[in-house]
Motif scaffolding. Structure first.
Motif, PDB file in Angstrom:
ATOM      1  N   LEU A  59       0.678  -0.994  -0.261  1.00  0.00           N
ATOM      2  CA  LEU A  59       0.287   0.052   0.335  1.00  0.00           C
ATOM      3  C   LEU A  59       0.508   1.413  -0.061  1.00  0.00           C
ATOM      4  CD1 LEU A  59      -3.114  -0.567   2.941  1.00  0.00           C
ATOM      5  CD2 LEU A  59      -2.882  -1.222  -0.234  1.00  0.00           C
ATOM      6  N   PHE A  60       2.106   1.460   0.261  1.00  0.00           N
ATOM      7  CA  PHE A  60       2.495   2.453   0.942  1.00  0.00           C
ATOM      8  C   PHE A  60       4.024   2.481   0.212  1.00  0.00           C
ATOM      9  CE2 PHE A  60       0.058   2.534   4.204  1.00  0.00           C
ATOM     10  CZ  PHE A  60      -0.994   3.640   3.819  1.00  0.00           C
ATOM     11  N   SER A  61       4.966   2.758  -0.547  1.00  0.00           N
ATOM     12  CA  SER A  61       6.260   2.902  -0.812  1.00  0.00           C
ATOM     13  C   SER A  61       6.328   4.031  -0.680  1.00  0.00           C
ATOM     14  CB  SER A  61       5.786   2.004  -2.394  1.00  0.00           C
ATOM     15  OG  SER A  61       6.100   3.506  -3.348  1.00  0.00           O
TER      16      SER A  61
ATOM     17  N   GLY B 259       8.114   5.936  -2.811  1.00  0.00           N
ATOM     18  CA  GLY B 259       7.686   6.941  -3.843  1.00  0.00           C
ATOM     19  C   GLY B 259       6.103   7.301  -3.546  1.00  0.00           C
ATOM     20  N   SER B 260       5.085   6.569  -3.015  1.00  0.00           N
ATOM     21  CA  SER B 260       4.152   6.545  -3.005  1.00  0.00           C
ATOM     22  C   SER B 260       4.023   8.106  -1.437  1.00  0.00           C
ATOM     23  CB  SER B 260       2.627   6.106  -2.780  1.00  0.00           C
ATOM     24  OG  SER B 260       3.208   5.240  -1.174  1.00  0.00           O
ATOM     25  N   MET B 261       4.471   8.290  -0.345  1.00  0.00           N
ATOM     26  CA  MET B 261       4.836   8.388   0.573  1.00  0.00           C
ATOM     27  C   MET B 261       5.671   9.457   0.171  1.00  0.00           C
ATOM     28  SD  MET B 261       2.894   7.391   2.589  1.00  0.00           S
ATOM     29  CE  MET B 261       3.407   7.512   3.651  1.00  0.00           C
ATOM     30  N   LYS B 262       6.421  10.081  -0.695  1.00  0.00           N
ATOM     31  CA  LYS B 262       7.497  11.506  -0.456  1.00  0.00           C
ATOM     32  C   LYS B 262       6.668  12.161  -0.655  1.00  0.00           C
ATOM     33  CE  LYS B 262      11.075  13.060  -4.053  1.00  0.00           C
ATOM     34  NZ  LYS B 262      11.894  12.055  -5.252  1.00  0.00           N
ATOM     35  N   GLY B 263       7.022  13.270  -0.508  1.00  0.00           N
ATOM     36  CA  GLY B 263       6.582  14.767   0.139  1.00  0.00           C
ATOM     37  C   GLY B 263       5.983  15.171   1.562  1.00  0.00           C
ATOM     38  N   MET B 264       5.396  13.310   2.012  1.00  0.00           N
ATOM     39  CA  MET B 264       4.474  13.607   3.041  1.00  0.00           C
ATOM     40  C   MET B 264       5.383  13.444   4.509  1.00  0.00           C
ATOM     41  SD  MET B 264       1.767  10.996   2.145  1.00  0.00           S
ATOM     42  CE  MET B 264       0.061  11.622   1.274  1.00  0.00           C
TER      43      MET B 264
END
Length: 107
Positions: free
Chosen positions: A98-100, A102-107
Motif C-alpha cells: 500500500l505504501f512505498s 514513492g507514494s509517501m514522498k513529500g509527506m
C-alpha cells in the motif's frame, strides 16, 4: 534420572541413549531434573516453585510430540530426513504493498 525419563519417551522412535545428545534435549533434561529434585520435598503450586512444574509439563508435552512423530529432534533417524523436508521449499503470499517510498514522498 531425567535422561532415563527422556529415553523412555523416545525409545520407540530413536536409538537411545543418544550419542551425541541433540542440543534440544539438554534444556528439557535440566527442567526434568530440577522438577524431580523439588518434587521430592513438595512443590508449592502457589509460589514461584510452580514454574518448575510448568517447565516439567512443557518438557513432557514436547517429548510426547516427538514420540508421536509430530516433532523431529534433528538426529536424522526416526523422523524422516531433515534434508528432504527442507527441500520441499517455502512460499509466502501477501497483499500488494500500500505504501512505498514513492507514494509517501513529500509527506
Amino acid at each position: 534420572d531425567a535422561d532415563a525419563e527422556i529415553d523412555g519417551y523416545l525409545a520407540k522412535r530413536y536409538k537411545v541413549p543418544f550419542d551425541p545428545v541433540p542440543r534440544v534435549l539438554n534444556k528439557f533434561s535440566k527442567d526434568i531434573a530440577i522438577y524431580n529434585l523439588y518434587s521430592r520435598i513438595g512443590i508449592d503450586e502457589g509460589e514461584s516453585e510452580k514454574n518448575y512444574l510448568n517447565r516439567y509439563n512443557a518438557a513432557v508435552k514436547y517429548l510426547t510430540l516427538v514420540a508421536e512423530g509430530k516433532v523431529n529432534i534433528g538426529t536424522g533417524e526416526g523422523g524422516g530426513d531433515p534434508a528432504s523436508a527442507a527441500a520441499t521449499g517455502f512460499a509466502a503470499k501477501s497483499n500488494p504493498r500500500l505504501f512505498s517510498r514513492g507514494s509517501m514522498k513529500g509527506m
